[in-house]
Design an enzyme around this catalytic site. Sequence first.
Site, mmCIF file in Angstrom:
data_model
loop_
_atom_site.group_PDB
_atom_site.id
_atom_site.type_symbol
_atom_site.label_atom_id
_atom_site.label_comp_id
_atom_site.label_asym_id
_atom_site.label_seq_id
_atom_site.Cartn_x
_atom_site.Cartn_y
_atom_site.Cartn_z
ATOM 1 N NE ARG A 10 -1.378 2.559 2.868
ATOM 2 C CZ ARG A 10 -0.931 3.711 3.333
ATOM 3 N NH1 ARG A 10 -0.807 4.756 2.536
ATOM 4 N NH2 ARG A 10 -0.556 3.829 4.589
ATOM 5 C CG HIS A 70 -4.994 2.806 3.570
ATOM 6 N ND1 HIS A 70 -4.576 3.899 2.858
ATOM 7 C CD2 HIS A 70 -4.831 3.125 4.869
ATOM 8 C CE1 HIS A 70 -4.174 4.840 3.691
ATOM 9 N NE2 HIS A 70 -4.323 4.407 4.916
ATOM 10 N NE ARG A 132 -4.415 2.024 10.255
ATOM 11 C CZ ARG A 132 -3.666 1.598 9.241
ATOM 12 N NH1 ARG A 132 -2.646 0.804 9.458
ATOM 13 N NH2 ARG A 132 -3.945 1.948 7.996
ATOM 14 C CB THR A 166 1.188 12.444 7.425
ATOM 15 O OG1 THR A 166 0.245 11.722 8.232
ATOM 16 C CG2 THR A 166 0.804 12.376 5.977
ATOM 17 C CG HIS A 204 5.902 9.176 6.080
ATOM 18 N ND1 HIS A 204 6.149 8.831 4.780
ATOM 19 C CD2 HIS A 204 4.657 8.741 6.368
ATOM 20 C CE1 HIS A 204 5.069 8.224 4.285
ATOM 21 N NE2 HIS A 204 4.145 8.149 5.225
ATOM 22 C CG HIS A 297 38.291 -4.047 9.310
ATOM 23 N ND1 HIS A 297 37.020 -3.683 9.669
ATOM 24 C CD2 HIS A 297 39.074 -2.979 9.613
ATOM 25 C CE1 HIS A 297 37.028 -2.456 10.167
ATOM 26 N NE2 HIS A 297 38.272 -2.007 10.130
HETATM 27 C C1 HCA Z 1 -1.621 8.171 2.993
HETATM 28 C C2 HCA Z 1 -1.174 8.811 4.275
HETATM 29 C C3 HCA Z 1 -0.691 7.840 5.336
HETATM 30 C C4 HCA Z 1 -1.860 7.144 6.017
HETATM 31 C C5 HCA Z 1 -1.495 6.318 7.205
HETATM 32 C C6 HCA Z 1 -2.647 5.564 7.826
HETATM 33 C C7 HCA Z 1 0.129 8.708 6.307
HETATM 34 O O1 HCA Z 1 -0.789 7.952 2.125
HETATM 35 O O2 HCA Z 1 -2.786 7.891 2.829
HETATM 36 O O3 HCA Z 1 -3.742 5.504 7.239
HETATM 37 O O4 HCA Z 1 -2.475 5.009 8.922
HETATM 38 O O5 HCA Z 1 1.346 8.708 6.213
HETATM 39 O O6 HCA Z 1 -0.487 9.405 7.118
HETATM 40 O O7 HCA Z 1 0.167 6.882 4.758
HETATM 41 CU CU CU Z 2 2.235 7.148 5.070
#
Ligand code: HCA
Ligand code: CU
Length: 397
Positions: A10, A70, A132, A166, A204, A297
Site C-alpha cells: 500500500r 486501506h 484502525r 505523515t 515517515h 579487518h
Molecule cells: C496516505 C497517508 C498515510 C496514512 C497512514 C494511515 C500517512 O498515504 O494515505 O492511514 O495510517 O502517512 O499518514 O500513509
Molecule cells: Cu504514510
Amino acid sequence: MIQILDSTLREGEQTPGVYFSPEIKLEIARLLDCLGVDIIEVGNPAVNPEIAASVTQIARAGLQAKIGAHSLCRIPDVQKALACDIDFLGVFFSVSQKRLERDYEIELSAAIDKIVEVITYARSQNPNLLIRYTPEDTVRSSISDAIAASVAAVTAGANIISIADTTGYATPFHPHRSYAYYVKALKQGLADRHLFPKIEVHCHNDRGLALANALDAVRAGADIIDVTVMGIGERSGIVDLAELTINLMEILEDESVWKLNHIQELYRLVSDRAYIAIPPHRPIVGKNAFTHYAGVHVNAIAKDEFLYQSLNPEIFGIKSQFALGMQSGQAALEMALKQIGQGDLVRDREFVANLLEEIKEIAKRGTPIDIENELPEIVERYRMSELIANWIYSGER
Ligand code: HCA
Ligand code: CU
C-alpha cells in the site's frame, strides 16, 4: 509483544512509479507471511478494481497474517473494502487544524461525526473486523483534538489508533514533537475514558528519523509498528522492515517469531519489481553488509569474524565474506587464493606480495576484484608474465 504491520503493497506502491502486479503482490505477501509479520496492508480497494481483486485474492490465500485494506473515511469506499473479505480495515481522516480549515473546510465536530459514522458502519458489518482509525498527520495536530477523535473512533468500534507522522516531522529531541509524547498522551487520554485500544505508529522518514521515532514509540508503549520493504513509500518512505526487526530482536524474549532467513529473497523480489536498487551499504540486505575489506579487518576476521561484526549473518541465511581491492592486505589475498583452489601459491611469500601489488593496480578502476570469476585469470596472467620476465632475464645472462 510488539506487532509489525507491513505496508509495502500500500504505502510502498505510493513510491513514485512503483507498480506491483497482482501476481507479484501475492508473492510478496507470501514472503511477508513466511517472515512472520502480523498484518499485511494490501491497498485501497476503492482506487481501482485490480487492487480490490488483489486484496480479495490475498485475503483468501490462507495466510497466517491478518490481511488489510486501506480506505478513505467514506462509506462507499469502506463498502468496497469490506467486500474483499478482509480481517483488517484502516480508515484515515485528519483532524489537524490546518487540514480541517484549508482542505476539508469543516469544523472538528463535523469531522468527528464523519469518523463515527464510518466506523460505526464498518463495525456493524463485521463484528470480528480489526478496525484502525488514523488521525492522519497526528504529529502536527493538536493532541487534544487527536484524543477527541480517537475517543470517538474507539467508542464507535475501532480497536487500533495509529499515530501517523505523515510528513516526517516528529523528532525525539523535541519534547512535544516526539513519539514518546504522542504515545503517552494518547494512551492517557484514552485510558481516562476507560478505553484501551492498541496503539500503532506510522513514521515517515523525511528527516531520516523514521526508525529512531519508531523505537522511541516502542519505548513509550506502542503496540504495532508500520514498515515497508526497503522503507519505500511516499517521498522518503517509512521505517524499513529489516532495520526494525533487527532492532526489536534485542528486546524480544522469543527471537524465533521472525524467520529472517527469508529476508534476502523478499528484498530481492521487491527491489527487482520496484526497480529500486538496494544500496550496497544498507544494513543486513546490502551486498556489503557482511563484507569485510581493509587489511586490518580481514586479518582479524580470519581468526574470528565477530571481532568486526556484532550481528550474526546466519540469522539472515547468509555468510560473511571479504572483498579484495586497494585496501586489502596479504591475509585477504591468501584467503582468496585458497578459495579458488590455488592455496599452494601461498607458500611463495614474494609471489603473493607482488601479486597483491598487481591486484591493487587493477583495483584502481574503483570496483573490487571478483574472487570467483576474475582472480583465477589475474593469477594466471601474472604467472605467465613472471615466467616470461625470468626467461628474458636468464637469456640476457
Ligand atoms: C496516505 C497517508 C498515510 C496514512 C497512514 C494511515 C500517512 O498515504 O494515505 O492511514 O495510517 O502517512 O499518514 O500513509
Ligand atoms: Cu504514510
